[in-house]
Structures are given as structure tokens and as C-alpha cells.
Design a protein around this motif. Structure first.
Motif, mmCIF file in Angstrom:
data_model
loop_
_atom_site.group_PDB
_atom_site.id
_atom_site.type_symbol
_atom_site.label_atom_id
_atom_site.label_comp_id
_atom_site.label_asym_id
_atom_site.label_seq_id
_atom_site.Cartn_x
_atom_site.Cartn_y
_atom_site.Cartn_z
ATOM 1 N N LEU A 15 0.829 -1.209 0.000
ATOM 2 C CA LEU A 15 0.000 0.000 0.000
ATOM 3 C C LEU A 15 0.863 1.258 0.000
ATOM 4 O O LEU A 15 0.510 2.260 -0.650
ATOM 5 C CB LEU A 15 -0.945 -0.017 1.204
ATOM 6 N N LYS A 16 1.981 1.213 0.704
ATOM 7 C CA LYS A 16 2.892 2.355 0.682
ATOM 8 C C LYS A 16 3.438 2.583 -0.731
ATOM 9 O O LYS A 16 3.493 3.725 -1.215
ATOM 10 C CB LYS A 16 4.041 2.109 1.659
ATOM 11 N N ALA A 17 3.826 1.492 -1.395
ATOM 12 C CA ALA A 17 4.351 1.606 -2.760
ATOM 13 C C ALA A 17 3.269 2.063 -3.732
ATOM 14 O O ALA A 17 3.519 2.885 -4.625
ATOM 15 C CB ALA A 17 4.931 0.260 -3.200
ATOM 16 N N ILE A 18 2.044 1.547 -3.558
ATOM 17 C CA ILE A 18 0.950 1.942 -4.458
ATOM 18 C C ILE A 18 0.599 3.414 -4.247
ATOM 19 O O ILE A 18 0.357 4.150 -5.213
ATOM 20 C CB ILE A 18 -0.281 1.039 -4.227
ATOM 21 N N ASP A 19 0.586 3.848 -3.005
ATOM 22 C CA ASP A 19 0.300 5.270 -2.735
ATOM 23 C C ASP A 19 1.350 6.173 -3.381
ATOM 24 O O ASP A 19 1.029 7.275 -3.860
ATOM 25 C CB ASP A 19 0.237 5.521 -1.227
ATOM 26 N N PRO A 61 -1.751 10.616 -10.255
ATOM 27 C CA PRO A 61 -3.081 10.526 -9.617
ATOM 28 C C PRO A 61 -4.214 10.252 -10.593
ATOM 29 O O PRO A 61 -5.295 9.828 -10.178
ATOM 30 C CB PRO A 61 -3.241 11.891 -8.936
ATOM 31 N N GLY A 62 -3.990 10.485 -11.871
ATOM 32 C CA GLY A 62 -5.023 10.228 -12.861
ATOM 33 C C GLY A 62 -4.959 8.860 -13.487
ATOM 34 O O GLY A 62 -5.698 8.578 -14.442
ATOM 35 N N ASN A 63 -4.108 7.980 -12.977
ATOM 36 C CA ASN A 63 -3.972 6.630 -13.521
ATOM 37 C C ASN A 63 -4.994 5.709 -12.846
ATOM 38 O O ASN A 63 -4.845 5.371 -11.667
ATOM 39 C CB ASN A 63 -2.553 6.109 -13.295
ATOM 40 N N PRO A 64 -6.044 5.275 -13.551
ATOM 41 C CA PRO A 64 -7.085 4.464 -12.902
ATOM 42 C C PRO A 64 -6.585 3.109 -12.430
ATOM 43 O O PRO A 64 -7.135 2.546 -11.475
ATOM 44 C CB PRO A 64 -8.147 4.313 -13.993
ATOM 45 N N TYR A 65 -5.525 2.610 -13.079
ATOM 46 C CA TYR A 65 -5.076 1.256 -12.761
ATOM 47 C C TYR A 65 -4.279 1.216 -11.458
ATOM 48 O O TYR A 65 -4.227 0.168 -10.809
ATOM 49 C CB TYR A 65 -4.290 0.692 -13.942
ATOM 50 N N PHE A 66 -3.704 2.332 -11.050
ATOM 51 C CA PHE A 66 -3.070 2.396 -9.735
ATOM 52 C C PHE A 66 -4.143 2.379 -8.638
ATOM 53 O O PHE A 66 -3.997 1.705 -7.619
ATOM 54 C CB PHE A 66 -2.203 3.646 -9.615
ATOM 55 N N TRP A 67 -5.225 3.137 -8.849
ATOM 56 C CA TRP A 67 -6.333 3.116 -7.896
ATOM 57 C C TRP A 67 -6.977 1.728 -7.860
ATOM 58 O O TRP A 67 -7.361 1.240 -6.780
ATOM 59 C CB TRP A 67 -7.366 4.167 -8.283
ATOM 60 N N GLU A 68 -7.101 1.107 -9.012
ATOM 61 C CA GLU A 68 -7.656 -0.249 -9.058
ATOM 62 C C GLU A 68 -6.786 -1.215 -8.254
ATOM 63 O O GLU A 68 -7.301 -2.043 -7.484
ATOM 64 C CB GLU A 68 -7.747 -0.723 -10.512
ATOM 65 N N LEU A 69 -5.472 -1.119 -8.413
ATOM 66 C CA LEU A 69 -4.564 -2.001 -7.682
ATOM 67 C C LEU A 69 -4.691 -1.788 -6.177
ATOM 68 O O LEU A 69 -4.686 -2.757 -5.406
ATOM 69 C CB LEU A 69 -3.123 -1.771 -8.141
ATOM 70 N N LYS A 70 -4.820 -0.532 -5.762
ATOM 71 C CA LYS A 70 -4.991 -0.266 -4.332
ATOM 72 C C LYS A 70 -6.276 -0.910 -3.822
ATOM 73 O O LYS A 70 -6.291 -1.555 -2.758
ATOM 74 C CB LYS A 70 -5.013 1.240 -4.064
ATOM 75 N N GLY A 71 -7.358 -0.755 -4.582
ATOM 76 C CA GLY A 71 -8.613 -1.375 -4.175
ATOM 77 C C GLY A 71 -8.513 -2.890 -4.118
ATOM 78 O O GLY A 71 -9.022 -3.521 -3.188
ATOM 79 N N GLN A 72 -7.843 -3.469 -5.098
ATOM 80 C CA GLN A 72 -7.687 -4.931 -5.117
ATOM 81 C C GLN A 72 -6.870 -5.411 -3.935
ATOM 82 O O GLN A 72 -7.209 -6.421 -3.299
ATOM 83 C CB GLN A 72 -7.033 -5.359 -6.427
ATOM 84 N N ALA A 73 -5.791 -4.697 -3.610
ATOM 85 C CA ALA A 73 -4.948 -5.086 -2.475
ATOM 86 C C ALA A 73 -5.739 -5.030 -1.175
ATOM 87 O O ALA A 73 -5.638 -5.940 -0.326
ATOM 88 C CB ALA A 73 -3.725 -4.181 -2.398
ATOM 89 N N LEU A 74 -6.545 -3.995 -0.998
ATOM 90 C CA LEU A 74 -7.358 -3.870 0.219
ATOM 91 C C LEU A 74 -8.449 -4.936 0.251
ATOM 92 O O LEU A 74 -8.693 -5.565 1.289
ATOM 93 C CB LEU A 74 -7.980 -2.479 0.283
#
Length: 471
Positions: free
Chosen positions: A317-321, A328-341
Motif C-alpha cells: 500500500l505504501k508503494a501503491i500510494d 493521480p489520474g492513472n485508474p489502474y493504480f487506484w484499481e490495484l490499491k482497491g484490489q490489495a485492500l
């Protein structure tokens, strides 16, 4: 990213009209490389679904489809969970690409050349014509065998005057062999036609054929030793060295031969390669390929995925953040954070980043599916209502999304709507190829749905459908 094993998916197996001819032609006849062995056709085929990778493949394929006069968006790329370098078509709606082809492609142009070749098969109607060739080959085999049988009878009768039957036995064997060689000659011609078409499509889209040439040069080098001992008349594809020579002669004439991939496209390509290595490889492989001193964006992406996959959620999560802070406009980084959680059992916390991913990529049904999953797992009346909305949207955009139907069935079930829950389960089972389960769920749904409603009629269609014949 989702990996699915779908052994009975209709596009993952040879059509019924081809099965009788497996002794003459394997199911992977219109493939990039050599014939696929029968045992490879019959094993479980595993597919990968990933919004980011599919979008990049769509960006590669759509201009080629336009140049080929084919409908953009109607034909899509299906990712096969296989590390070998290959691609093939099995119908007029899908191009199957092994993830190994993407992972081993050094440039986007190389995989674009592969897609152009497969588009050549679709544009040329090679699959439809293959059916006719298979039927013709059967006829040749039957006629040849009958003629051989007649010769054998004649030889038996002539033994009284001292003849022998050696020639007749040879004739008996020529029927199937004639059929096999006829079909293989047809296939070689179609492969050459697909190569020529690919060069045309690349030139129309002002792209270099160099990547396509590099791909076939690599395949030729891999087969260099074995191909020296091959009989070209018993191969489904032109011999690698002949194919490369022909391609090289034509490719260098292109005015775009030295055209380079744009930097943004190169970066996206490296990102999806990193993602594939991280999701399908082991930690040591990723550490070798993307060591800690490599601070590039793809390397950090891969390491974040590895941390999440191997139970280091805080590091992940630290690396994804950090990735999100950079883009911040990359949807796939937000998707990865959601998947990890979500996969760490923190569904309620996963909802916000997944909502953000959906807002940045509203046309990505797979991201909506993950959001729907998180909302179902959060399991509040409000989240269930939102899950039904998101999953209905996702499955309407992507009718092959069996996971979406699975979570939709759960959401309706938790709402107490057993009719729509059973219908969603039936649709999901049908996509997975579980025909009997699909019909069982559909029959359960029908009495629970309003008569003659759209949902009722959909359930009835599934319940009354006839299975595809296999012979």
C-alpha cells in the motif's frame, strides 16, 4: 487481474466440425507459430482478464481493424495464460494472444505485428474457408481410400496370373495422405496471405513492419535446427527461413520501416509487461528482472504487486500510494490499491479507491466488477443496492464477464431477490461452459420472475437451449 480456467468455453476448443479431422489438422491451425499438438488442445485453457492490459491491446488492435475494413470494438483480444510466444484466432470475434507473446515483446511494434497477422486471417475469412477445406479433405480421403480399395480388389484377382499387391497397398494409403497434404498446402497459402495482409494494414496505419519481421526472425532462430530436417509439404506453416526471407524482402520496402513507437506507447507496453511478470511470476523472478536499484515506474509497479501478492500489505500500500502520488489520474493504480485492500479482507476500505478508479475509467467493466465485488463484501443495504447497479452496468458492457454475473447473483441473493439471483447465476454458468448448471439455475429462476418479463424470457431461453453437438 483475474485468471480463469475455462476448459469448455466454446471459443477455447475446436468447433464440432473440426473435431473429426483432428488427425489431419490440429485445432490451432490459424496460429502464429507451428501447429499446436492435440494434447495441448485438450488441456485446460486458462484465461486472464485485466482492464489495463486489455485496453492496451485494444489500442494496438483497433487501428489495424480499421485498416482491414473490420469493425472496431467488435473484435477483441483474449489473453491466454501461457508463457509461450503464440497467438491464434478461433472465430471472427476474438484474437487469442498468449501472455508470453506480450511479455517477450521488446516493443509494442512487435506485438502489433502479431495482431496484424491475426487480423489478416479474420479479414481474409480464413476460418470460414477452412471449414470448406476440411470437408474437401474428408472427401479426398474417402475417394482416395475407395480407389485404393478398388485397386486392392483388382490386385487380389490378378494374383492368379502372378501379380503382386504392393502397388495396391500404396494406393490404399494415398487417400488420407493426399487429404492431409491438400489441407496443409491450403493452410500454408493462408499463412502467406495473412502475412501479406498484415504488411498492408501496417502501411495503412503508418506503422513499421520491422517488429513483425523481428518476431518471425526470432521464431525462425528458435526453430533453426529442427526446420532443417522438416519436409515443407507436411507443415501447416511456411518454413521459418522461407517466411522470414519473404517478409524481409517486402518489409524493407515500406516507407515506414524505420518508424519508432512513441515514448508514451513504449511506457504503457513496459507497464503491462511488468504487471504480467509480477502477477504470473514468482518473487525471485521479479526481483531479478526488476531489482531494488531499478527505480523506473514499471519496476516499482512490479514490486508493489509482488508485495501485495506475497502478504506484505503495508509495503504494498505504501508503494501503491507512491505510484498514485506520481500519477493521480492513472485508474489502474487506484484499481490495484482497491484490489490489495479487498483481498486483504478490508472490503469497506477498498470501495473508495475503486470508486475513484471507475470515475477515471468509466468504460472499464472489469474495474466496475471489482467495485461491485467490494460493495457486496461490505454487505450493507446501501452497498448491496450500489453493487447491483455497478454489476448490472459491468455485465451489460461485457457479456463474457462471468465474475460480474457471479457477484451480481450474490448481491441479488442478499437483497432477497431469488429470481434475479438465479438468473445471474445461470448467465455466469453459461459463460463458463457449465451448461447443465446454467439450465438448472434458469429453471429455478423462471417461477420466481414476472411472467413474460425480459428477465423471465432470458431465463426461459437458457432453460430451453440445446447444447452444441460435438460430432
Amino acid at each position: 487481474m483475474v485468471v480463469d480456467a475455462l476448459p469448455s468455453h466454446p471459443e477455447a476448443r475446436p468447433r464440432h466440425w473440426a473435431r473429426k479431422m483432428l488427425s489431419l489438422v490440429m485445432a490451432g491451425v490459424i496460429a502464429l507459430g507451428s501447429l499446436v499438438p492435440v494434447e495441448a488442445q485438450q488441456r485446460r485453457i486458462s484465461f486472464i482478464r485485466d482492464a489495463e492490459i486489455e485496453q492496451v491491446m485494444r489500442d494496438y488492435l483497433d487501428p489495424i481493424l480499421g485498416a482491414a475494413g473490420l469493425r472496431k470494438g467488435f473484435i477483441r483480444v483474449v489473453l491466454v495464460n501461457d508463457r509461450s510466444f503464440n497467438a491464434f484466432v478461433a472465430d471472427g470475434k476474438r484474437v487469442f494472444v498468449n501472455i508470453g507473446a506480450i511479455m517477450d515483446s521488446q516493443t509494442p511494434n512487435q506485438i502489433i505485428g502479431v495482431l496484424a497477422h491475426e487480423a489478416g486471417h479474420i479479414a481474409g475469412g480464413h476460418l470460414a474457408r477452412l471449414r470448406n477445406e476440411l470437408e474437401k479433405a474428408q472427401a479426398i480421403a474417402i475417394i482416395g481410400t475407395l480407389l485404393g480399395g478398388a485397386a486392392l480388389i483388382g490386385a487380389a484377382q490378378s494374383r492368379q496370373i502372378g501379380s503382386n499387391s504392393t502397388g495396391a497397398m500404396g494406393a490404399l494409403l494415398t487417400g488420407p495422405e493426399m487429404a492431409r497434404r491438400s489441407l496443409l498446402a491450403y493452410q500454408r497459402g493462408e499463412e502467406q496471405a495473412a502475412d501479406r495482409a498484415a504488411l498492408t494494414f501496417l502501411e495503412k496505419t503508418r506503422q513499421s513492419p520491422k517488429g513483425m519481421l523481428e518476431t518471425f526472425e526470432r521464431m525462425s532462430n528458435d526453430m533453426l535446427f529442427s526446420s532443417t530436417r522438416l519436409d515443407k509439404y507436411t507443415q501447416s506453416h511456411p518454413l521459418p527461413q522461407d517466411r522470414v526471407a519473404s517478409l524481409r524482402e517486402a518489409a524493407v520496402k515500406s516507407p515506414f520501416f524505420n518508424e519508432k513507437d512513441p515514448p508514451a506507447r513504449l511506457m504503457k507496453h513496459e507497464m503491462i509487461r511488468a504487471k504480467l511478470y509480477a502477477f504470473t511470476g514468482n518473487a525471485s523472478e521479479v526481483a531479478r528482472r526488476y531489482p531494488g536499484h531499478n527505480t523506473s515506474l514499471p519496476a516499482r509497479y512490479a514490486r508493489a504487486i509482488i508485495d501485495y501478492r506475497f502478504g506484505r500489505p503495508d509495503n504494498a500500500l505504501k508503494a501503491i500510494d507512491a505510484l498514485i502520488a506520481e500519477q493521480p489520474g492513472n485508474p489502474y493504480f487506484w484499481e490495484l490499491k482497491g484490489q490489495a485492500l479487498l483481498e486483504a479482507g478490508r472490503a469497506s476500505q477498498a470501495v473508495a479507491p475503486l470508486r475513484r478508479a471507475v470515475s477515471l475509467a468509466p468504460n472499464q467493466p472489469l474495474i466496475r466488477t471489482m467495485l461491485g465485488h467490494a460493495l457486496v463484501a461490505a454487505d450493507t443495504p446501501q452497498s448491496i443496492a450500489e453493487a447491483i447497479k455497478e454489476l448490472t452496468n459491468a455485465t451489460s458492457r461485457d457479456p463474457d464477464n462471468f465474475e460480474g454475473f457471479r457477484y451480481l447473483a450474490q448481491a441479488y441473493g442478499r437483497k432477497g431477490d431469488e429470481g434475479n439471483a438465479a438468473l445471474a447465476a445461470a448467465r455466469g454458468a453459461l459463460i463458463e461452459g457449465q451448461f447443465q448448471d446454467a439450465q438448472r439455475f434458469a429453471r429455478r429462476a423462471m417461477p420466481l420472475l414476472p411472467p413474460n418479463s425480459a428477465a423471465y424470457l432470458a431465463a426461459r431461453d437458457i432453460a430451453e437451449a440445446k447444447p452444441e453437438k460435438t460430432n
